[in-house]
Write a protein that holds these residues in place. Structure first.
Motif, short mmCIF file in Angstrom:
data_model
loop_
_atom_site.label_atom_id
_atom_site.label_comp_id
_atom_site.label_asym_id
_atom_site.label_seq_id
_atom_site.Cartn_x
_atom_site.Cartn_y
_atom_site.Cartn_z
N MET A 1 0.83 -1.20 0.00
CA MET A 1 0.00 0.00 0.00
C MET A 1 0.87 1.26 0.00
N GLY A 2 1.97 1.21 0.75
CA GLY A 2 2.90 2.34 0.76
C GLY A 2 3.53 2.58 -0.60
N GLU A 3 3.83 1.50 -1.32
CA GLU A 3 4.40 1.63 -2.66
C GLU A 3 3.40 2.25 -3.64
N GLN A 4 2.13 1.93 -3.48
CA GLN A 4 1.12 2.50 -4.36
C GLN A 4 0.92 3.98 -4.11
N LEU A 5 1.15 4.42 -2.87
CA LEU A 5 0.96 5.82 -2.52
C LEU A 5 2.25 6.63 -2.59
N LYS A 6 3.30 6.03 -3.12
CA LYS A 6 4.63 6.65 -3.12
C LYS A 6 4.64 7.99 -3.85
N TYR A 7 3.95 8.09 -4.96
CA TYR A 7 3.99 9.31 -5.78
C TYR A 7 2.85 10.26 -5.47
N THR A 8 1.71 9.74 -5.03
CA THR A 8 0.57 10.61 -4.76
C THR A 8 0.63 11.21 -3.36
N ALA A 9 1.09 10.44 -2.38
CA ALA A 9 1.20 10.92 -1.00
C ALA A 9 2.47 10.35 -0.38
N PRO A 10 3.62 10.98 -0.64
CA PRO A 10 4.88 10.40 -0.17
C PRO A 10 5.00 10.34 1.36
N TRP A 11 4.36 11.25 2.06
CA TRP A 11 4.46 11.21 3.53
C TRP A 11 3.70 10.01 4.10
N ILE A 12 2.60 9.63 3.45
CA ILE A 12 1.87 8.44 3.89
C ILE A 12 2.69 7.19 3.59
#
Length: 162
Positions: free
Chosen positions: A84-95
């Motif tokens: 899940m963190g990899e999927q949000l890497k570019y849209t929400a890097p802090w998450i």
């Protein structure tokens, strides 16, 4: 023959598999990989026991049980936390960084779950659920994590006013 009957009964009872012939086939197909799965389950439970002792040294029995259960289920989901963190890497890097921090703090119990691979191992997979290097890496990780949690529990328990 007595041990095979005992193993079939265990699969039927604990695996919620109500067909004795299918349970026997699963054990026969697993061959020696069943021992690897049982060994890694032992290491996994050793880690959970250390976590339960850690929480018991710091809180009441009810909270200890609740926290240990939460850590157990969260530790089983570590693979999905990283994904899940990899999927949000570019849209929400802090998450993504937050999820990675959670991943580092939780015990990685997902690595110890090779039950499926042990049962589905076939000749094409050389009758090994996981390679020996990965097995020993899991063992070293589990023992190290357990020792670290026991040390933390010891430190907390020493500071308590009895």
């Amino acid at each position: 023959e007595g041990q095979m009957a005992f193993a079939v009964d265990r699969v039927v009872n604990e695996g919620s598999l109500y067909d004795r012939e299918l349970a026997a086939l699963a054990i026969k197909q697993a061959r020696g990989d069943l021992i690897e799965a049982i060994f890694l389950t032992f290491i996994e439970m050793m880690m959970i026991t250390a976590i339960a002792i850690f929480f018991s040294s710091a809180s009441s029995p009810i909270f200890s049980a609740i926290f240990t259960t939460i850590i157990f289920f969260a530790g089983q989901m570590t693979k999905w936390i990283v994904d899940m963190g990899e999927q949000l890497k570019y849209t929400a890097p802090w998450i993504s960084k937050l999820f990675y921090g959670i991943y580092l703090a939780l015990p990685n119990l997902h690595n110890f779950n090779i039950r499926r691979e042990a049962v589905l191992a076939t000749q094409e997979h050389l009758r090994v659920a996981i390679p020996a290097s990965e097995l020993w890496a899991c063992v070293v990780y589990g023992v190290s994590y357990t020792v670290a949690v026991f040390l933390a529990a010891h430190l907390i328990f020493n500071r308590r006013n009895l």
